[in-house]
Design a protein around this motif. Structure first.
Motif, PDB file in Angstrom:
ATOM      1  N   ARG A 133       0.837  -1.206   0.000  1.00  0.00           N
ATOM      2  CA  ARG A 133       0.000   0.000   0.000  1.00  0.00           C
ATOM      3  C   ARG A 133       0.863   1.244   0.000  1.00  0.00           C
ATOM      4  NH1 ARG A 133      -4.623   1.490   4.557  1.00  0.00           N
ATOM      5  NH2 ARG A 133      -4.218   3.735   4.566  1.00  0.00           N
ATOM      6  N   TYR A 134       0.468   2.187  -0.886  1.00  0.00           N
ATOM      7  CA  TYR A 134       1.090   3.509  -0.943  1.00  0.00           C
ATOM      8  C   TYR A 134       0.234   4.486  -0.162  1.00  0.00           C
ATOM      9  CZ  TYR A 134       4.118   2.113  -4.861  1.00  0.00           C
ATOM     10  OH  TYR A 134       5.045   1.512  -5.662  1.00  0.00           O
ATOM     11  N   ASP A 135       0.861   5.329   0.648  1.00  0.00           N
ATOM     12  CA  ASP A 135       0.186   6.453   1.303  1.00  0.00           C
ATOM     13  C   ASP A 135       0.999   7.692   0.985  1.00  0.00           C
ATOM     14  OD1 ASP A 135      -2.042   5.288   2.901  1.00  0.00           O
ATOM     15  OD2 ASP A 135      -0.365   4.118   3.752  1.00  0.00           O
ATOM     16  N   MET A 136       0.246   8.717   0.464  1.00  0.00           N
ATOM     17  CA  MET A 136       0.958   9.915   0.018  1.00  0.00           C
ATOM     18  C   MET A 136       0.183  11.148   0.435  1.00  0.00           C
ATOM     19  SD  MET A 136       2.234  10.698  -3.864  1.00  0.00           S
ATOM     20  CE  MET A 136       3.258  12.121  -4.220  1.00  0.00           C
ATOM     21  N   THR A 137       0.879  12.184   0.820  1.00  0.00           N
ATOM     22  CA  THR A 137       0.243  13.450   1.186  1.00  0.00           C
ATOM     23  C   THR A 137       0.912  14.574   0.421  1.00  0.00           C
ATOM     24  OG1 THR A 137       1.738  13.776   3.047  1.00  0.00           O
ATOM     25  CG2 THR A 137      -0.316  12.621   3.505  1.00  0.00           C
ATOM     26  N   GLY A 138       0.163  15.712   0.319  1.00  0.00           N
ATOM     27  CA  GLY A 138       0.733  16.862  -0.363  1.00  0.00           C
ATOM     28  C   GLY A 138      -0.045  18.121  -0.071  1.00  0.00           C
ATOM     29  N   LYS A 139       0.511  19.248  -0.442  1.00  0.00           N
ATOM     30  CA  LYS A 139      -0.139  20.545  -0.199  1.00  0.00           C
ATOM     31  C   LYS A 139      -0.061  21.395  -1.464  1.00  0.00           C
ATOM     32  CE  LYS A 139       0.986  20.662   4.730  1.00  0.00           C
ATOM     33  NZ  LYS A 139       1.643  21.443   5.807  1.00  0.00           N
ATOM     34  N   PRO A 140      -0.858  21.068  -2.462  1.00  0.00           N
ATOM     35  CA  PRO A 140      -1.799  19.936  -2.513  1.00  0.00           C
ATOM     36  C   PRO A 140      -1.111  18.699  -3.062  1.00  0.00           C
ATOM     37  CG  PRO A 140      -2.069  21.258  -4.452  1.00  0.00           C
ATOM     38  CD  PRO A 140      -0.996  21.937  -3.650  1.00  0.00           C
ATOM     39  N   LEU A 141      -1.820  17.591  -2.983  1.00  0.00           N
ATOM     40  CA  LEU A 141      -1.398  16.370  -3.648  1.00  0.00           C
ATOM     41  C   LEU A 141      -2.080  16.347  -5.005  1.00  0.00           C
ATOM     42  CD1 LEU A 141      -1.019  12.825  -2.319  1.00  0.00           C
ATOM     43  CD2 LEU A 141      -2.613  13.180  -4.190  1.00  0.00           C
ATOM     44  N   VAL A 142      -1.347  16.072  -6.041  1.00  0.00           N
ATOM     45  CA  VAL A 142      -1.894  16.093  -7.398  1.00  0.00           C
ATOM     46  C   VAL A 142      -1.602  14.747  -8.057  1.00  0.00           C
ATOM     47  CG1 VAL A 142      -1.835  17.201  -9.660  1.00  0.00           C
ATOM     48  CG2 VAL A 142      -1.571  18.580  -7.580  1.00  0.00           C
ATOM     49  N   VAL A 143      -2.664  14.166  -8.663  1.00  0.00           N
ATOM     50  CA  VAL A 143      -2.504  12.921  -9.406  1.00  0.00           C
ATOM     51  C   VAL A 143      -2.914  13.178 -10.850  1.00  0.00           C
ATOM     52  CG1 VAL A 143      -3.194  10.498  -9.627  1.00  0.00           C
ATOM     53  CG2 VAL A 143      -2.984  11.534  -7.352  1.00  0.00           C
ATOM     54  N   ARG A 144      -2.012  12.944 -11.769  1.00  0.00           N
ATOM     55  CA  ARG A 144      -2.321  13.066 -13.195  1.00  0.00           C
ATOM     56  C   ARG A 144      -2.437  11.666 -13.776  1.00  0.00           C
ATOM     57  NH1 ARG A 144       1.036  17.231 -11.841  1.00  0.00           N
ATOM     58  NH2 ARG A 144       0.420  19.317 -12.594  1.00  0.00           N
ATOM     59  N   ARG A 145      -3.421  11.535 -14.675  1.00  0.00           N
ATOM     60  CA  ARG A 145      -3.665  10.215 -15.226  1.00  0.00           C
ATOM     61  C   ARG A 145      -4.065  10.327 -16.682  1.00  0.00           C
ATOM     62  NH1 ARG A 145      -8.510   6.059 -13.507  1.00  0.00           N
ATOM     63  NH2 ARG A 145      -7.638   4.189 -14.503  1.00  0.00           N
ATOM     64  N   GLN A 146      -3.567   9.413 -17.456  1.00  0.00           N
ATOM     65  CA  GLN A 146      -3.954   9.342 -18.871  1.00  0.00           C
ATOM     66  C   GLN A 146      -4.776   8.065 -19.072  1.00  0.00           C
ATOM     67  OE1 GLN A 146      -1.112  10.326 -22.106  1.00  0.00           O
ATOM     68  NE2 GLN A 146      -1.453   8.204 -22.766  1.00  0.00           N
ATOM     69  N   ILE A 147      -6.005   8.248 -19.696  1.00  0.00           N
ATOM     70  CA  ILE A 147      -6.887   7.094 -19.911  1.00  0.00           C
ATOM     71  C   ILE A 147      -7.335   7.084 -21.359  1.00  0.00           C
ATOM     72  CG2 ILE A 147      -7.698   6.963 -17.519  1.00  0.00           C
ATOM     73  CD1 ILE A 147     -10.159   8.546 -18.354  1.00  0.00           C
ATOM     74  N   THR A 148      -7.769   5.917 -21.776  1.00  0.00           N
ATOM     75  CA  THR A 148      -8.292   5.765 -23.135  1.00  0.00           C
ATOM     76  C   THR A 148      -9.764   5.362 -23.031  1.00  0.00           C
ATOM     77  OG1 THR A 148      -6.137   5.058 -23.941  1.00  0.00           O
ATOM     78  CG2 THR A 148      -8.037   4.557 -25.331  1.00  0.00           C
ATOM     79  N   ASP A 149     -10.631   6.161 -23.610  1.00  0.00           N
ATOM     80  CA  ASP A 149     -12.091   5.938 -23.518  1.00  0.00           C
ATOM     81  C   ASP A 149     -12.670   5.918 -24.922  1.00  0.00           C
ATOM     82  OD1 ASP A 149     -14.668   5.654 -22.704  1.00  0.00           O
ATOM     83  OD2 ASP A 149     -14.882   7.702 -21.940  1.00  0.00           O
ATOM     84  N   THR A 150     -13.208   4.761 -25.325  1.00  0.00           N
ATOM     85  CA  THR A 150     -13.794   4.576 -26.666  1.00  0.00           C
ATOM     86  C   THR A 150     -12.852   5.036 -27.754  1.00  0.00           C
ATOM     87  OG1 THR A 150     -14.912   6.716 -26.632  1.00  0.00           O
ATOM     88  CG2 THR A 150     -16.137   4.818 -25.741  1.00  0.00           C
ATOM     89  N   GLY A 151     -11.591   4.645 -27.559  1.00  0.00           N
ATOM     90  CA  GLY A 151     -10.591   4.931 -28.575  1.00  0.00           C
ATOM     91  C   GLY A 151      -9.953   6.285 -28.475  1.00  0.00           C
ATOM     92  N   ALA A 152     -10.450   7.128 -27.596  1.00  0.00           N
ATOM     93  CA  ALA A 152      -9.891   8.474 -27.465  1.00  0.00           C
ATOM     94  C   ALA A 152      -9.013   8.544 -26.216  1.00  0.00           C
ATOM     95  CB  ALA A 152     -10.994   9.511 -27.373  1.00  0.00           C
ATOM     96  N   VAL A 153      -7.868   9.230 -26.329  1.00  0.00           N
ATOM     97  CA  VAL A 153      -6.947   9.405 -25.209  1.00  0.00           C
ATOM     98  C   VAL A 153      -7.321  10.673 -24.467  1.00  0.00           C
ATOM     99  CG1 VAL A 153      -4.563   9.738 -24.489  1.00  0.00           C
ATOM    100  CG2 VAL A 153      -5.081   8.215 -26.398  1.00  0.00           C
ATOM    101  N   LYS A 154      -7.536  10.527 -23.166  1.00  0.00           N
ATOM    102  CA  LYS A 154      -7.921  11.664 -22.342  1.00  0.00           C
ATOM    103  C   LYS A 154      -6.980  11.759 -21.147  1.00  0.00           C
ATOM    104  CE  LYS A 154     -12.857  11.206 -23.420  1.00  0.00           C
ATOM    105  NZ  LYS A 154     -14.201  11.031 -22.856  1.00  0.00           N
ATOM    106  N   CYS A 155      -6.818  12.950 -20.629  1.00  0.00           N
ATOM    107  CA  CYS A 155      -5.992  13.186 -19.446  1.00  0.00           C
ATOM    108  C   CYS A 155      -6.794  13.945 -18.414  1.00  0.00           C
ATOM    109  CB  CYS A 155      -4.736  13.975 -19.805  1.00  0.00           C
ATOM    110  SG  CYS A 155      -3.612  13.092 -20.904  1.00  0.00           S
TER     111      CYS A 155
END
Length: 717
Positions: free
Chosen positions: A658-680
């Motif tokens: 398990r990962y535990d992470m904190t931040g001020k602020p904490l930012v998570v960026r993610r790249q996903i593919t939805d119905t063939g399209a790449v989104k961030c």
């Protein structure tokens, strides 16, 4: 019958007159003997008794070669001999007169010599016999009570006590021979001789026999020879004392068989104590001072500086300076062995080699000693209190000792050619080496090759290595390569960093190494690189602490490590996976199994990448199974599911995965593919929890509030 008596008397007188006439005719060209007047007999056994006269023998030129004078004589016709009383005489050896005298002389005449007493075979001298030979103050005096002289051999012999004196030489013994032709005298038994030489002191000699060759200027002593001078005792089976031309001094002593000189004190300027089969001691021809000694076979010398220092070899030559006391040359060959006993806190030393050549000058003495032909140098001392025993051995093709006047002051030992130097459990090897006897430091020089130090736990190679023995330290420079043996630390119950396996060797290269044996700490600098199998650590400096098992890599650290995830219950342990690391420095604490990466640190593994100002990795006891990871300040984590999280603090628990992470602020960026399209998208919050086992990812806002997710433009990773 009175006419018959008168006829017999006239015939007897006629015979005597006729004999006298014939004798005069026969001897008139060779001798000047006069028929002695007949006297009334006092010896009834004698045929005739004559009064004093002399007989002379000359050579072809008329020069006297023999003369015999006497006060009274007795003639024994039947025995063809005469007995003379009050005898003096002279015989010539070349142009040198030899004079003799005695109370009596019993002369065995040659057949037909008539009354020419100079023609005899033997002359038996009795009573206060005195022989003198030679000119001036160097007259040879021989005295005895009885002697037999052979005119055929020219040799006078006696078995009675005899004395001899010539100038400042005197002697005595039992039995004597004197060779007139060679002017050689021998005392045949119990010889005692004193040579009161000028500037060399008196030499007192006892021996079985003693001989003087007057012309050749030497004396020879045989059987149990013992010489004493200035407290020294010189002994040998045979000895020859070669004399100066005037015979007042000794130019050399030649000792043969079981030879020795003893009884001298070190530094007193005399011949050192020594022994050998044969010894020759040479003195200056003009100065009379000690010049050289040569020892042959089974030679041993107590060195002049004393303290029990000695030199042994089959052959030894010692040269002395002009002062006759300072040793300026020392040569030895065949089985050379120098011994220097322990003194104070200095260990005992030995040097063995086939050859030795030592040189120096007056007034200091020896300043350089070179051993060659394959050398062994040894230092030894027993343990004392807390001080460990000393056991050092150095070997090389040659060795030069820097001296300060003698072997009592050795400053440096320079080894050359295939050098190997061992001190207890450490061994140094190099083409060249210099050992500081006082500093206990050995400088190994690789030259065209390499220098090497071998210890129980591994080896170090470099162009130059300076190894201090007391206390143990090492400095290596240029092309340093170190190899730690597998299992060495474990066997000695000393830790090795658990990051490394104990059953495989560890290799380290660098430009330089500084090792402190007391602290058991090694510092490698200059593009240092450590590796074991797939594990690699590189940095400007690498520090290994063998007491604690700690490891440090400073300045531009790069590394790769095999780290295993802790297996989940009921699963097969995973194969360790490669993790690469970068940071300004790595500090590994063996006691806590913690590896701290500082300064723009980053870790990359198949499970993800983490970067931060500081990353701490905690390992289990085996040293390669992950227990926990903490990251601090400017943390960036690339996690599974194409997530990139940034914050100020990250903890990963390997057991719970398990990962535990904190931040001020904490930012998570993610790249996903939805119905063939790449989104961030971007999610902001205060904390993050990522459970890898459940593939559960949660981001929370401050105080448990929901996080906020917004779409963002995709950028290149």
């Amino acid at each position: 019958m009175s006419w018959q008596k008168r006829v017999r008397t006239l015939l007897a007188v006629g015979v005597l007159v006729l004999a006298g006439g014939v004798t005069w005719y026969v001897t008139r060209q060779r001798t000047e003997a006069v028929a002695p007047p007949v006297s009334p007999r006092t010896d009834e056994n004698a045929d005739y008794e004559i009064s004093g006269n002399e007989s002379v023998r000359t050579d072809a030129s008329g020069a006297i070669v023999f003369r015999l004078k006497y006060e009274r004589g007795f003639i024994y016709n039947a025995q063809n001999r005469i007995r003379l009383v009050g005898v003096t005489g002279l015989m010539m050896r070349g142009d040198q007169p030899i004079e003799f005298r005695a109370n009596e002389a019993d002369v065995k005449l040659k057949p037909g010599s008539m009354t020419d007493f100079t023609k005899f075979d033997e002359m038996h001298l009795k009573g206060k016999v005195l022989i003198t030979s030679g000119p001036g103050t160097e007259v040879l005096h021989l005295e005895t009570d009885e002697a037999l002289y052979s005119d055929l051999t020219g040799i006078l012999t006696t078995d009675k006590p005899a004395t001899i004196k010539r100038g400042n030489m005197s002697g005595s013994g039992t039995g004597m021979t004197f060779d007139r032709n060679r002017s050689v005298v021998w005392l045949l038994a119990n010889a005692k001789v004193t040579l009161a030489t000028e500037g060399q002191g008196a030499l007192n000699v006892t021996s079985g026999r003693a001989g003087l060759a007057e012309v050749e200027k030497y004396m020879r002593f045989e059987e149990n020879v013992r010489m004493e001078r200035d407290g020294r005792v010189i002994a040998a089976d045979t000895a020859v004392a070669n004399l100066t031309p005037e015979g007042s001094g000794i130019t050399s002593l030649e000792l043969t068989g079981h030879s020795s000189v003893s009884g001298g004190a070190s530094g007193d300027g005399g011949v050192p104590n020594m022994s050998a089969d044969d010894i020759t001691i040479t003195y200056g021809a003009e100065s009379g001072l000690l010049e050289r000694t040569a020892l042959m076979r089974a030679a041993r010398v107590d060195l002049p500086e004393g303290g029990g220092r000695s030199l042994a070899a089959n052959f030894i030559n010692i040269g002395f300076g002009g002062d006759g006391t300072t040793v300026t040359a020392l040569e030895a060959s065949e089985a050379v062995e120098l011994k220097i006993p322990a003194e104070g806190d200095q260990p005992a030393r030995e040097v063995r080699a086939p050859r030795l050549d030592a040189r120096g000058a007056v007034p200091k003495g020896l300043d350089r000693a070179e051993f060659s032909g394959g050398v062994e140098f040894r230092e030894q001392a027993p343990a004392r209190g807390k001080t460990e025993a000393v056991d050092r051995v150095g070997s090389s093709e040659s060795l030069v000792l820097a001296l300060d006047g003698g072997f009592n002051k050795i400053t440096d030992a320079d080894f050359s050619g295939n050098v190997r130097f061992r001190d207890r459990d450490v061994t140094g090897e190099a083409p060249e080496a210099k050992y500081g006897v006082d500093t206990k430091r050995i400088a190994l020089r690789g030259g065209s090759g390499i220098a090497r130090v071998i210890q129980a736990d591994g080896t170090v190679e470099a162009k130059t290595i300076d190894l201090t023995l007391e206390p143990r330290k090492m400095v290596a420079r240029t092309g340093v390569k170190s190899t730690l043996k597998p299992g060495a630390r474990k066997d000695r119950k000393e830790p090795r960093p658990s990051l490394l396996e104990d059953d495989e060797p560890v290799n380290i290269t660098a430009a330089a190494l500084d090792w402190d044996g007391v602290a058991d700490r090694a510092v490698y600098t200059g593009d240092a690189r450590l590796w074991q199998g797939d594990t690699v650590v590189q940095a400007e400096t690498i520090v290994i602490d063998d007491k604690t098992g700690n490891l440090e890599a400073r300045k531009n650290m790069r590394g790769q490590f095999l780290i295993r995830e802790e297996p989940q219950p009921g699963t097969t342990p995973e194969t360790p996976k490669m993790t690469t690391a970068r940071a300004e420095e790595l500090i590994y604490d063996e006691a806590r199994r913690r590896a701290t990466f500082r300064g723009k640190a980053s870790l990359k593994s198949p499970e993800g990448d983490i970067s931060a100002e500081r990353i701490e990795v905690f390992l289990q006891e085996d040293g390669n199974t992950l227990e926990r990871l903490d990251a601090y300040d400017a943390v960036t984590a690339r996690l599974e599911g194409d997530r990139v999280a940034t914050g100020v603090r990250l903890t990963y628990n390997a057991k719970t995965r398990r990962y535990d992470m904190t931040g001020k602020p904490l930012v998570v960026r993610r790249q996903i593919t939805d119905t063939g399209a790449v989104k961030c998208e971007k999610t902001e919050g205060a904390s993050l929890t990522f459970d890898r086992s459940a593939d559960s990812f949660t981001v929370l806002g401050a105080n448990g509030a929901p996080s906020r997710t917004t779409p963002i433009a995709c950028t290149a990773k």
